[in-house]
Write an enzyme that holds these catalytic residues in place. Structure first.
Site, PDB file in Angstrom:
ATOM      1  N   ARG A 165       0.826  -1.222   0.000  1.00 37.65           N
ATOM      2  CA  ARG A 165       0.000   0.000   0.000  1.00 37.65           C
ATOM      3  C   ARG A 165       0.858   1.269   0.000  1.00 37.65           C
ATOM      4  O   ARG A 165       0.558   2.249   0.691  1.00 37.65           O
ATOM      5  CB  ARG A 165      -0.989   0.030   1.184  1.00 37.65           C
ATOM      6  CG  ARG A 165      -1.930  -1.143   1.230  1.00 37.65           C
ATOM      7  CD  ARG A 165      -2.823  -1.243  -0.019  1.00 37.65           C
ATOM      8  NE  ARG A 165      -3.379  -2.586  -0.068  1.00 37.65           N
ATOM      9  CZ  ARG A 165      -2.809  -3.589  -0.752  1.00 37.65           C
ATOM     10  NH1 ARG A 165      -1.756  -3.389  -1.525  1.00 37.65           N
ATOM     11  NH2 ARG A 165      -3.330  -4.782  -0.719  1.00 37.65           N
ATOM     12  N   SER A 249     -10.536   0.036   3.788  1.00 37.53           N
ATOM     13  CA  SER A 249      -9.855  -0.134   5.077  1.00 37.53           C
ATOM     14  C   SER A 249      -9.338   1.220   5.529  1.00 37.53           C
ATOM     15  O   SER A 249      -8.562   1.852   4.808  1.00 37.53           O
ATOM     16  CB  SER A 249      -8.679  -1.089   4.927  1.00 37.53           C
ATOM     17  OG  SER A 249      -9.154  -2.341   4.512  1.00 37.53           O
ATOM     18  N   GLU A 369      -4.775   4.365   6.176  1.00 33.59           N
ATOM     19  CA  GLU A 369      -4.438   4.000   4.786  1.00 33.59           C
ATOM     20  C   GLU A 369      -4.810   5.111   3.798  1.00 33.59           C
ATOM     21  O   GLU A 369      -4.053   5.387   2.865  1.00 33.59           O
ATOM     22  CB  GLU A 369      -5.137   2.695   4.401  1.00 33.59           C
ATOM     23  CG  GLU A 369      -4.765   2.245   2.998  1.00 33.59           C
ATOM     24  CD  GLU A 369      -5.306   0.875   2.647  1.00 33.59           C
ATOM     25  OE1 GLU A 369      -4.995  -0.092   3.354  1.00 33.59           O
ATOM     26  OE2 GLU A 369      -6.041   0.783   1.654  1.00 33.59           O
TER      27      GLU A 369
HETATM   28  C1  LIG Z   1     -15.383   0.344  -0.486  1.00 34.83           C
HETATM   29  C2  LIG Z   1     -13.906   0.460  -0.746  1.00 34.83           C
HETATM   30  C3  LIG Z   1     -13.129  -0.675  -0.919  1.00 34.83           C
HETATM   31  C4  LIG Z   1     -11.749  -0.570  -1.178  1.00 34.83           C
HETATM   32  N1  LIG Z   1     -11.013  -1.705  -1.330  1.00 34.83           N
HETATM   33  C5  LIG Z   1      -9.688  -1.619  -1.599  1.00 34.83           C
HETATM   34  C6  LIG Z   1      -8.913  -2.803  -1.791  1.00 34.83           C
HETATM   35  O1  LIG Z   1      -9.428  -3.922  -1.737  1.00 34.83           O
HETATM   36  N2  LIG Z   1      -7.592  -2.668  -2.043  1.00 34.83           N
HETATM   37  C7  LIG Z   1      -6.989  -1.443  -2.142  1.00 34.83           C
HETATM   38  O2  LIG Z   1      -5.779  -1.384  -2.375  1.00 34.83           O
HETATM   39  N3  LIG Z   1      -7.708  -0.294  -1.978  1.00 34.83           N
HETATM   40  C8  LIG Z   1      -9.034  -0.356  -1.714  1.00 34.83           C
HETATM   41  N4  LIG Z   1      -9.759   0.788  -1.523  1.00 34.83           N
HETATM   42  C9  LIG Z   1      -9.087   2.096  -1.607  1.00 34.83           C
HETATM   43  C10 LIG Z   1      -9.226   2.791  -2.995  1.00 34.83           C
HETATM   44  O3  LIG Z   1     -10.270   2.251  -3.723  1.00 34.83           O
HETATM   45  C11 LIG Z   1      -7.947   2.682  -3.819  1.00 34.83           C
HETATM   46  O4  LIG Z   1      -6.859   3.226  -3.122  1.00 34.83           O
HETATM   47  C12 LIG Z   1      -8.063   3.405  -5.183  1.00 34.83           C
HETATM   48  O5  LIG Z   1      -6.935   3.133  -5.970  1.00 34.83           O
HETATM   49  C13 LIG Z   1      -8.239   4.907  -5.042  1.00 34.83           C
HETATM   50  O6  LIG Z   1      -8.532   5.416  -6.331  1.00 34.83           O
HETATM   51  P1  LIG Z   1      -9.224   6.822  -6.511  1.00 34.83           P
HETATM   52  O7  LIG Z   1      -9.237   7.131  -7.967  1.00 34.83           O
HETATM   53  O8  LIG Z   1     -10.535   6.830  -5.823  1.00 34.83           O
HETATM   54  O9  LIG Z   1      -8.175   7.766  -5.756  1.00 34.83           O
HETATM   55  P2  LIG Z   1      -8.485   9.130  -4.977  1.00 34.83           P
HETATM   56  O10 LIG Z   1      -9.145   8.798  -3.685  1.00 34.83           O
HETATM   57  O11 LIG Z   1      -9.145  10.104  -5.864  1.00 34.83           O
HETATM   58  O12 LIG Z   1      -6.992   9.599  -4.681  1.00 34.83           O
HETATM   59  C14 LIG Z   1      -6.168   8.900  -3.766  1.00 34.83           C
HETATM   60  C15 LIG Z   1      -4.769   9.548  -3.755  1.00 34.83           C
HETATM   61  O13 LIG Z   1      -4.137   9.316  -5.014  1.00 34.83           O
HETATM   62  C16 LIG Z   1      -3.838  10.567  -5.653  1.00 34.83           C
HETATM   63  N5  LIG Z   1      -4.082  10.360  -7.076  1.00 34.83           N
HETATM   64  C17 LIG Z   1      -5.250  10.061  -7.684  1.00 34.83           C
HETATM   65  N6  LIG Z   1      -5.058   9.927  -9.013  1.00 34.83           N
HETATM   66  C18 LIG Z   1      -3.737  10.130  -9.245  1.00 34.83           C
HETATM   67  C19 LIG Z   1      -2.921  10.145 -10.418  1.00 34.83           C
HETATM   68  N7  LIG Z   1      -3.420   9.915 -11.640  1.00 34.83           N
HETATM   69  N8  LIG Z   1      -1.582  10.424 -10.270  1.00 34.83           N
HETATM   70  C20 LIG Z   1      -1.041  10.668  -9.048  1.00 34.83           C
HETATM   71  N9  LIG Z   1      -1.784  10.686  -7.912  1.00 34.83           N
HETATM   72  C21 LIG Z   1      -3.107  10.420  -7.999  1.00 34.83           C
HETATM   73  C22 LIG Z   1      -4.768  11.585  -5.010  1.00 34.83           C
HETATM   74  O14 LIG Z   1      -4.252  12.909  -5.083  1.00 34.83           O
HETATM   75  C23 LIG Z   1      -4.818  11.059  -3.596  1.00 34.83           C
HETATM   76  O15 LIG Z   1      -3.663  11.477  -2.892  1.00 34.83           O
HETATM   77  C24 LIG Z   1     -11.143   0.722  -1.255  1.00 34.83           C
HETATM   78  C25 LIG Z   1     -11.948   1.865  -1.096  1.00 34.83           C
HETATM   79  C26 LIG Z   1     -13.308   1.751  -0.834  1.00 34.83           C
HETATM   80  C27 LIG Z   1     -14.143   2.979  -0.672  1.00 34.83           C
END
Ligand SMILES: Cc1cc2nc3c(=O)[nH]c(=O)nc-3n(C[C@H](O)[C@H](O)[C@H](O)COP(=O)(O)OP(=O)(O)OC[C@H]3O[C@@H](n4cnc5c(N)ncnc54)[C@H](O)[C@@H]3O)c2cc1C
Length: 377
Positions: A165, A249, A369
């Site tokens: 992570r 998480s 996380e």
């Molecule tokens: C119900 C639920 C279940 C989940 N299950 C998992 C799981 O099983 N495994 C897991 O690993 N995660 C899980 N997550 C966490 C999350 O889904 C992941 O971390 C996902 O990759 C976040 O993507 P996002 O586009 O929503 O990022 P955002 O929340 O929009 O951004 C997260 C971070 O990344 C940065 N960011 C976003 N896009 C970029 C880019 N293109 N370049 C550089 N930085 C960027 C943002 O500035 C921020 O700091 C879960 C979340 C939820 C709500």
């Protein structure tokens, strides 16, 4: 540059907190994204990029800076070695739509990560993973735009510091990312397995899906089972399921030394952390006297279940502080949820309370996380 009327971040993040920021830009093409970022950096604004908002915990005060929403889409198939496929995917593409595409085309390596919310560009930021599969296993390179120079370059996966992570791009709580840059696209290389049933690799995945070690399952079968398992835990976004108003998480599984892990109750689930590859020893030729020193002893780390630690510190699923609209998921002790209109302050209060109880019970501080912006724990 499509600057828009700023939207409250409570509507764009899955934890549903945060006011409208000072400025918001929607970038729907690669060119718009590059222009928006370069313009923001030239102005010297505070900034962050927003994908699906599923790994963000935003504070109640308006963010005084620019939020760039990444809305780019598209999957491009590149030339690849025999029996494999290379996909270049735009950063704003929906992650689960990519997994569905791969499974539909018989491409393996993403199916256990079905149902993870968010965008493809955010996936390497914390090296997303589930059931033993992580993006590091199939990631070839990313196209990065660097905040210091505004330059775009292709960066191989090996230079991203991908770990549990984490990556050089992730802003961990209390620190700044090792590299300030934005991913424009992601290139993956996936084995072309087709649609025949195959043995499922990985004990964690077999156990989670209730499969015998010799069971044969298609990629679509794995995806279906993973989605069903995740839904039961409230881990697939669903407006009809209040347990999914979370950031997944909230606390990371803790990585501790083997000696510390021995102080925890033996029932606490734990997994060995794969040690890094042997470091390369470089001895300058001029000082080489024929003696090669033995490798330094390295300690083995252990990953322990934070969900177990929380439940054994006196929290049951669904726990909430009196009069608070924040609570633990009723299905999953690691997920903090917004039970409707909770402020960031209410969620942070619950997070701190959990951290304190786990620390006094087991002597370790759980680390969040999600990325925290304008909130302190
Ligand atoms: C119900 C639920 C279940 C989940 N299950 C998992 C799981 O099983 N495994 C897991 O690993 N995660 C899980 N997550 C966490 C999350 O889904 C992941 O971390 C996902 O990759 C976040 O993507 P996002 O586009 O929503 O990022 P955002 O929340 O929009 O951004 C997260 C971070 O990344 C940065 N960011 C976003 N896009 C970029 C880019 N293109 N370049 C550089 N930085 C960027 C943002 O500035 C921020 O700091 C879960 C979340 C939820 C709500």
């Amino acid at each position: 540059m499509p600057e828009i009327e700023p939207i409250p971040l409570s509507r764009l993040t899955t934890l549903q907190t945060g006011a409208a920021p000072e400025r918001m830009i929607d970038a729907s093409t690669r060119e718009e994204l590059v222009d928006a970022l370069r313009g923001t950096w030239e102005r010297g604004d505070d900034w962050f990029v927003l994908g699906g908002g599923s790994n963000l915990f935003v504070g109640d005060e308006p963010f005084e800076g620019t939020v760039v929403r990444i809305l780019t889409r598209g999957i491009e198939r590149l030339d690849a070695p025999e029996g494999r496929a290379r996909l270049r995917v735009a950063a704003g593409h929906d992650w689960d739509a990519l997994v569905a595409y791969a499974v539909e085309h018989g491409l393996a390596g993403l199916e256990a990560m079905s149902g993870i919310p968010g965008t493809v560009g955010a996936a390497p930021v914390q090296n997303i993973g589930a059931y033993g599969q992580e993006i590091v296993q199939t990631l070839l390179e990313v196209e990065l735009i660097d905040a210091a120079t505004g330059e775009v370059s292709a960066v191989p996966a090996a230079e991203l510091g991908l770990g549990f992570r984490t990556s050089v791009l992730k802003q961990h709580y209390g620190s700044v990312p090792a590299r300030s840059a934005v991913i424009l696209s992601v290139t993956l290389e996936l084995p072309d397995l087709g649609h025949e049933p195959h043995p499922v690799r990985g004990e964690q995945l077999q156990a989670s899906l209730g499969l015998a070690p010799d069971a044969l399952v298609t990629l679509a079968g794995v995806r279906e089972r993973v989605l069903a398992t995740r839904r039961r835990k409230g881990m697939v976004l669903d407006p009809a399921d209040p347990d999914t108003a979370s950031a997944g998480s909230f606390f990371q599984n803790a990585i501790v030394s083997e000696s510390f892990a021995r102080t925890l109750p033996p029932e606490c689930p734990r997994w060995p952390v794969a040690p890094d590859l042997d470091p390369v020893l470089v001895i300058p030729l001029a000082s080489f006297d024929g003696y090669v020193p033995p490798p330094a002893p390295r300690s083995v780390d252990v990953k322990v279940s934070s969900g177990w630690l929380i439940e054994h510190s006196g929290f049951s699923k669904g726990f909430a502080l009196p009069r608070s609209r924040a609570g633990l998921s009723t299905k999953h002790a690691l997920a903090l949820t917004n039970r409707g209109g909770a402020s960031a302050a209410e969620l942070a209060e619950l997070a701190r309370y959990i951290q304190q109880r786990v620390q006094s019970e087991f002597g370790l501080v759980l680390q969040p996380e999600p990325v925290l912006i304008g909130v302190e724990l």
